[in-house]
Design a protein around this motif. Structure first.
Motif, PDB file in Angstrom:
ATOM      1  N   LEU A  47       0.817  -1.209   0.000  1.00  0.00           N
ATOM      2  CA  LEU A  47       0.000   0.000   0.000  1.00  0.00           C
ATOM      3  C   LEU A  47       0.858   1.270   0.000  1.00  0.00           C
ATOM      4  O   LEU A  47       0.472   2.293  -0.562  1.00  0.00           O
ATOM      5  N   ALA A  48       2.029   1.199   0.616  1.00  0.00           N
ATOM      6  CA  ALA A  48       2.921   2.361   0.701  1.00  0.00           C
ATOM      7  C   ALA A  48       3.898   2.447  -0.467  1.00  0.00           C
ATOM      8  O   ALA A  48       4.703   3.380  -0.525  1.00  0.00           O
ATOM      9  N   VAL A  76      -1.548   5.438   4.836  1.00  0.00           N
ATOM     10  CA  VAL A  76      -1.869   4.016   4.709  1.00  0.00           C
ATOM     11  C   VAL A  76      -2.481   3.472   6.002  1.00  0.00           C
ATOM     12  O   VAL A  76      -3.451   2.710   5.964  1.00  0.00           O
ATOM     13  N   VAL A 205      -0.198   6.019  -2.372  1.00  0.00           N
ATOM     14  CA  VAL A 205      -1.193   5.052  -1.916  1.00  0.00           C
ATOM     15  C   VAL A 205      -2.199   4.755  -3.018  1.00  0.00           C
ATOM     16  O   VAL A 205      -2.594   3.607  -3.242  1.00  0.00           O
TER      17      VAL A 205
END
Length: 289
Positions: A47-48, A76, A205
């Motif tokens: 996600l990061a 996130v 993100v």
């Protein structure tokens, strides 16, 4: 070291926070049979837009994260303002959200130039590639910038988040990569800019391509070039673009797109200009609120 109180306080904070988050909260499938509560390390890393190895070393206290990585992780992990402040404090950085740079306004000289541009689209770009002003043909070519919510008028954000921009640019990926490289150049001027840090975290993100390109070291395009567009009203446009830097404020630039006279693209711009004249407000310039 990542903190004075405990050498791995940052890692403990990150582990505790990801354990509190349900996968569905961040848009991941909530499958059965999870051996750990909350998010896995590899999910946070995904996600990061950072590697699992890097995130693992971060939780182990073996690396010092940059402000942009911290901002991305705060986004996130759905941190509150208080938790975000604590995250930055753990690595000895001031919380970026408390710093409020002065609002940038388009230079009067650039506004006058925009007023005189009736046959070519033009926009004034400021710090972090924010859009400060535009003319009617820029609206006709790209989008109605006046309708973009306040605080979100940014070239890179619009390019990555507006589906119409992907359809408009014939080579969206090349244009987007160039914009990311230019944004990285902006970041080098003021690494602590809270708005830029927030922008990078948000786009990292939301778009995996942005995260990947942000981590690369591709040099930005520094010379004028050609852009190709698939315009929904006038069809194919092949436009040259160039940049004029404001002499009294180098942080502001006027970007102009032009077409070779006698070409279909030239006729296409004239057709767009005619449509702009017919709309309410006519050929007028606008600026960010």
């Amino acid at each position: 070291m990542t903190g004075d109180a405990h050498p791995n306080e940052l890692g403990e904070f990150l582990k505790a926070r990801r354990a509190e988050l349900a996968p569905r909260t961040v848009g991941l499938p909530d499958t059965h049979g999870r051996r750990v509560p909350g998010l896995r390390r590899e999910e946070v890393a995904l996600l990061a837009s950072i590697s699992t190895d890097y995130y693992t070393r971060l939780e182990q206290g073996r690396v010092q994260p940059s402000a942009s990585v911290l901002a991305t992780l705060a986004h996130v992990l759905h941190l509150s303002d208080h938790q975000r402040d604590h995250l930055f404090k753990l690595v000895g950085r001031p919380s970026a959200r408390h710093r409020r740079p002065a609002t940038q306004r388009p230079h009067p000289q650039l506004r006058r130039l925009l007023d005189d541009l009736t046959a070519s689209p033009g926009v004034v770009i400021g710090r972090r590639m924010d859009i400060l002003a535009w003319n009617a043909l820029a609206v006709a070519l790209f989008t109605d910038f006046a309708k973009v919510p306040e605080g979100r008028l940014n070239c890179v954000r619009i390019l990555f988040t507006d589906p119409a921009m992907r359809a408009l640019h014939a080579d969206w990926r090349a244009v987007a990569r160039d914009c990311v490289s230019l944004l990285r150049t902006e970041a080098a001027k003021d690494p602590g800019d809270p708005q830029l840090i927030s922008l990078v975290g948000e786009l990292s993100v939301e778009d995996s391509d942005f995260g990947q390109w942000w981590g690369s070291r591709r040099a930005p395009l520094r010379r004028p070039g050609v852009r190709r567009f698939h315009h929904p009203l006038v069809g194919e446009l092949v436009l040259d673009w160039d940049t004029l830097v404001c002499g009294s404020d180098p942080d502001q630039k006027l970007v102009v797109w032009t077409a070779e006279p006698g070409t279909p693209s030239y006729d296409g711009l004239r057709a767009l200009a005619s449509r702009a004249i017919g709309r309410p407000g006519g050929l007028t310039t606008g600026q960010a609120r």
